[in-house]
Design a protein around this motif. Structure first.
Motif, PDB file in Angstrom:
ATOM      1  N   LEU A  28      34.411  50.779  52.184  1.00  0.00           N
ATOM      2  CA  LEU A  28      33.355  51.303  51.314  1.00  0.00           C
ATOM      3  C   LEU A  28      33.957  52.021  50.119  1.00  0.00           C
ATOM      4  O   LEU A  28      33.452  51.917  49.002  1.00  0.00           O
ATOM      5  N   SER A  29      35.035  52.749  50.351  1.00  0.00           N
ATOM      6  CA  SER A  29      35.707  53.448  49.246  1.00  0.00           C
ATOM      7  C   SER A  29      36.240  52.454  48.237  1.00  0.00           C
ATOM      8  O   SER A  29      36.143  52.674  47.031  1.00  0.00           O
ATOM      9  N   SER A  30      36.807  51.337  48.733  1.00  0.00           N
ATOM     10  CA  SER A  30      37.333  50.334  47.799  1.00  0.00           C
ATOM     11  C   SER A  30      36.198  49.654  47.050  1.00  0.00           C
ATOM     12  O   SER A  30      36.363  49.284  45.887  1.00  0.00           O
ATOM     13  N   VAL A  31      35.036  49.509  47.690  1.00  0.00           N
ATOM     14  CA  VAL A  31      33.873  48.952  46.986  1.00  0.00           C
ATOM     15  C   VAL A  31      33.502  49.868  45.832  1.00  0.00           C
ATOM     16  O   VAL A  31      33.254  49.407  44.708  1.00  0.00           O
ATOM     17  N   ASN A  32      33.494  51.169  46.086  1.00  0.00           N
ATOM     18  CA  ASN A  32      33.192  52.131  45.021  1.00  0.00           C
ATOM     19  C   ASN A  32      34.248  52.057  43.914  1.00  0.00           C
ATOM     20  O   ASN A  32      33.920  52.157  42.736  1.00  0.00           O
ATOM     21  N   SER A  33      35.512  51.873  44.301  1.00  0.00           N
ATOM     22  CA  SER A  33      36.578  51.782  43.305  1.00  0.00           C
ATOM     23  C   SER A  33      36.408  50.530  42.449  1.00  0.00           C
ATOM     24  O   SER A  33      36.630  50.565  41.240  1.00  0.00           O
ATOM     25  N   ILE A  34      36.009  49.430  43.070  1.00  0.00           N
ATOM     26  CA  ILE A  34      35.801  48.195  42.319  1.00  0.00           C
ATOM     27  C   ILE A  34      34.642  48.364  41.361  1.00  0.00           C
ATOM     28  O   ILE A  34      34.706  47.930  40.210  1.00  0.00           O
ATOM     29  N   GLU A  35      33.585  49.030  41.813  1.00  0.00           N
ATOM     30  CA  GLU A  35      32.455  49.287  40.924  1.00  0.00           C
ATOM     31  C   GLU A  35      32.888  50.165  39.747  1.00  0.00           C
ATOM     32  O   GLU A  35      32.494  49.917  38.609  1.00  0.00           O
ATOM     33  N   LYS A  36      33.711  51.172  40.024  1.00  0.00           N
ATOM     34  CA  LYS A  36      34.209  52.027  38.944  1.00  0.00           C
ATOM     35  C   LYS A  36      35.076  51.223  37.985  1.00  0.00           C
ATOM     36  O   LYS A  36      35.017  51.420  36.766  1.00  0.00           O
ATOM     37  N   ALA A  37      35.885  50.307  38.536  1.00  0.00           N
ATOM     38  CA  ALA A  37      36.724  49.468  37.674  1.00  0.00           C
ATOM     39  C   ALA A  37      35.853  48.579  36.798  1.00  0.00           C
ATOM     40  O   ALA A  37      36.140  48.399  35.608  1.00  0.00           O
ATOM     41  N   ASP A  38      34.791  48.027  37.381  1.00  0.00           N
ATOM     42  CA  ASP A  38      33.873  47.208  36.588  1.00  0.00           C
ATOM     43  C   ASP A  38      33.236  48.031  35.477  1.00  0.00           C
ATOM     44  O   ASP A  38      33.075  47.553  34.344  1.00  0.00           O
ATOM     45  N   GLU A  39      32.866  49.278  35.760  1.00  0.00           N
ATOM     46  CA  GLU A  39      32.309  50.154  34.735  1.00  0.00           C
ATOM     47  C   GLU A  39      33.342  50.427  33.644  1.00  0.00           C
ATOM     48  O   GLU A  39      33.009  50.452  32.456  1.00  0.00           O
ATOM     49  N   HIS A  40      34.593  50.620  34.057  1.00  0.00           N
ATOM     50  CA  HIS A  40      35.661  50.873  33.093  1.00  0.00           C
ATOM     51  C   HIS A  40      35.851  49.656  32.184  1.00  0.00           C
ATOM     52  O   HIS A  40      36.012  49.800  30.968  1.00  0.00           O
ATOM     53  N   VAL A  41      35.827  48.455  32.764  1.00  0.00           N
ATOM     54  CA  VAL A  41      35.955  47.234  31.969  1.00  0.00           C
ATOM     55  C   VAL A  41      34.788  47.139  30.986  1.00  0.00           C
ATOM     56  O   VAL A  41      34.973  46.793  29.817  1.00  0.00           O
ATOM     57  N   TYR A  42      33.598  47.458  31.449  1.00  0.00           N
ATOM     58  CA  TYR A  42      32.422  47.438  30.577  1.00  0.00           C
ATOM     59  C   TYR A  42      32.603  48.421  29.421  1.00  0.00           C
ATOM     60  O   TYR A  42      32.315  48.094  28.263  1.00  0.00           O
ATOM     61  N   ASP A  43      33.116  49.625  29.724  1.00  0.00           N
ATOM     62  CA  ASP A  43      33.363  50.622  28.673  1.00  0.00           C
ATOM     63  C   ASP A  43      34.394  50.115  27.671  1.00  0.00           C
ATOM     64  O   ASP A  43      34.247  50.300  26.456  1.00  0.00           O
ATOM     65  N   ILE A  44      35.435  49.464  28.173  1.00  0.00           N
ATOM     66  CA  ILE A  44      36.470  48.937  27.275  1.00  0.00           C
ATOM     67  C   ILE A  44      35.893  47.841  26.385  1.00  0.00           C
ATOM     68  O   ILE A  44      36.175  47.790  25.187  1.00  0.00           O
ATOM     69  N   GLU A  45      35.071  46.979  26.974  1.00  0.00           N
ATOM     70  CA  GLU A  45      34.457  45.918  26.170  1.00  0.00           C
ATOM     71  C   GLU A  45      33.572  46.519  25.082  1.00  0.00           C
ATOM     72  O   GLU A  45      33.587  46.059  23.928  1.00  0.00           O
ATOM     73  N   ASN A  46      32.799  47.539  25.436  1.00  0.00           N
ATOM     74  CA  ASN A  46      31.958  48.198  24.431  1.00  0.00           C
ATOM     75  C   ASN A  46      32.805  48.859  23.346  1.00  0.00           C
ATOM     76  O   ASN A  46      32.465  48.812  22.163  1.00  0.00           O
ATOM     77  N   ALA A  47      33.900  49.487  23.739  1.00  0.00           N
ATOM     78  CA  ALA A  47      34.780  50.125  22.767  1.00  0.00           C
ATOM     79  C   ALA A  47      35.395  49.077  21.844  1.00  0.00           C
ATOM     80  O   ALA A  47      35.542  49.310  20.636  1.00  0.00           O
ATOM     81  N   GLU A  48      35.733  47.913  22.397  1.00  0.00           N
ATOM     82  CA  GLU A  48      36.288  46.834  21.573  1.00  0.00           C
ATOM     83  C   GLU A  48      35.251  46.341  20.570  1.00  0.00           C
ATOM     84  O   GLU A  48      35.559  46.123  19.399  1.00  0.00           O
ATOM     85  N   LYS A  49      34.010  46.203  21.004  1.00  0.00           N
ATOM     86  CA  LYS A  49      32.937  45.793  20.087  1.00  0.00           C
ATOM     87  C   LYS A  49      32.766  46.829  18.979  1.00  0.00           C
ATOM     88  O   LYS A  49      32.615  46.492  17.807  1.00  0.00           O
ATOM     89  N   GLU A  50      32.811  48.107  19.362  1.00  0.00           N
ATOM     90  CA  GLU A  50      32.679  49.179  18.377  1.00  0.00           C
ATOM     91  C   GLU A  50      33.848  49.150  17.398  1.00  0.00           C
ATOM     92  O   GLU A  50      33.674  49.316  16.189  1.00  0.00           O
ATOM     93  N   ARG A  51      35.050  48.892  17.911  1.00  0.00           N
ATOM     94  CA  ARG A  51      36.234  48.818  17.060  1.00  0.00           C
ATOM     95  C   ARG A  51      36.095  47.675  16.061  1.00  0.00           C
ATOM     96  O   ARG A  51      36.381  47.838  14.869  1.00  0.00           O
ATOM     97  N   LEU A  52      35.624  46.516  16.543  1.00  0.00           N
ATOM     98  CA  LEU A  52      35.436  45.377  15.641  1.00  0.00           C
ATOM     99  C   LEU A  52      34.379  45.683  14.582  1.00  0.00           C
ATOM    100  O   LEU A  52      34.525  45.321  13.409  1.00  0.00           O
ATOM    101  N   TYR A  53      33.320  46.366  14.999  1.00  0.00           N
ATOM    102  CA  TYR A  53      32.276  46.735  14.044  1.00  0.00           C
ATOM    103  C   TYR A  53      32.842  47.679  12.981  1.00  0.00           C
ATOM    104  O   TYR A  53      32.612  47.509  11.785  1.00  0.00           O
TER     105      TYR A  53
END
Length: 193
Positions: free
Chosen positions: A69-94
């Motif tokens: 269960l802890s690793s499931v939470n970690s994977i979810e956090k990693a997915d959120e981090h990837v989402y944040d990075i993608e958003n930051a990349e979009k903002e950087r391109l803008y």
């Protein structure tokens, strides 16, 4: 009278023998009950040891499930981090496109190229204080662990798509089969959702 005395002595002697035989029978029964009680105690101790082993097994299983269960939470956090990075990349391109547009406007309005380059460099330094084109808010602070787990997640999925079995993937990555099963199960759930 002597005869009666002799008869009483014989009767008393027979009574004593009878009591002695009864007490021996009683002692035999006590010994039998004692042996039976010892066997019951041994059985109870064996059952207690078995219950202790079973409770340890259950505890290990619960800890395994908790870590999953802890690793499931970690994977979810990693997915959120990837989402944040993608958003930051979009903002950087803008922001880059805005900087280019501003540079074009300044060139069209007659501001020298050197001045526009200086403004662009100052803007870049503000946006990317860490250098190398990485915005400050994109620099991972403590999320390197989740990024590693995300890489592990992707590696497991890729190896699974290549046809490797759970035990082969576990051996190749040096992790437990349960973790591999969990990652693949999460992948299946996310594709079905």
């Amino acid at each position: 009278m002597i005869f009666i005395g002799i008869v009483l002595i014989i009767v008393a002697f027979v009574g004593i023998l009878y009591d002695k035989k009864s007490s021996m029978d009683y002692m035999g029964r006590v010994d039998t009950k004692k042996r039976e009680l010892e066997e019951v105690i041994k059985d109870a101790e064996m059952m207690l040891q078995e219950m202790n082993r079973f409770s340890e097994y259950l505890l290990d299983q619960m800890e395994t499930k908790y870590s999953r269960l802890s690793s499931v939470n970690s994977i979810e956090k990693a997915d959120e981090h990837v989402y944040d990075i993608e958003n930051a990349e979009k903002e950087r391109l803008y922001l880059r496109s805005e900087m280019n547009r501003t540079a074009d406007k300044t060139q069209k309005s007659g501001i020298s190229y050197e001045a526009s380059s200086k403004v662009e460099a100052e803007t870049r330094d503000e946006l990317y204080p860490m250098g190398k084109g990485v915005p400050a808010k994109e620099v991972p602070a403590k999320n390197t662990d989740s990024a590693v787990k995300n890489v592990k997640y992707e590696t497991v999925v890729t190896l699974s798509k290549e046809g490797l079995g759970i035990s082969d993937i576990a051996k190749k990555l040096g992790v437990g089969k349960g973790e591999i099963e969990l990652i693949l199960e999460l992948k299946n759930q996310s594709t079905h959702s």
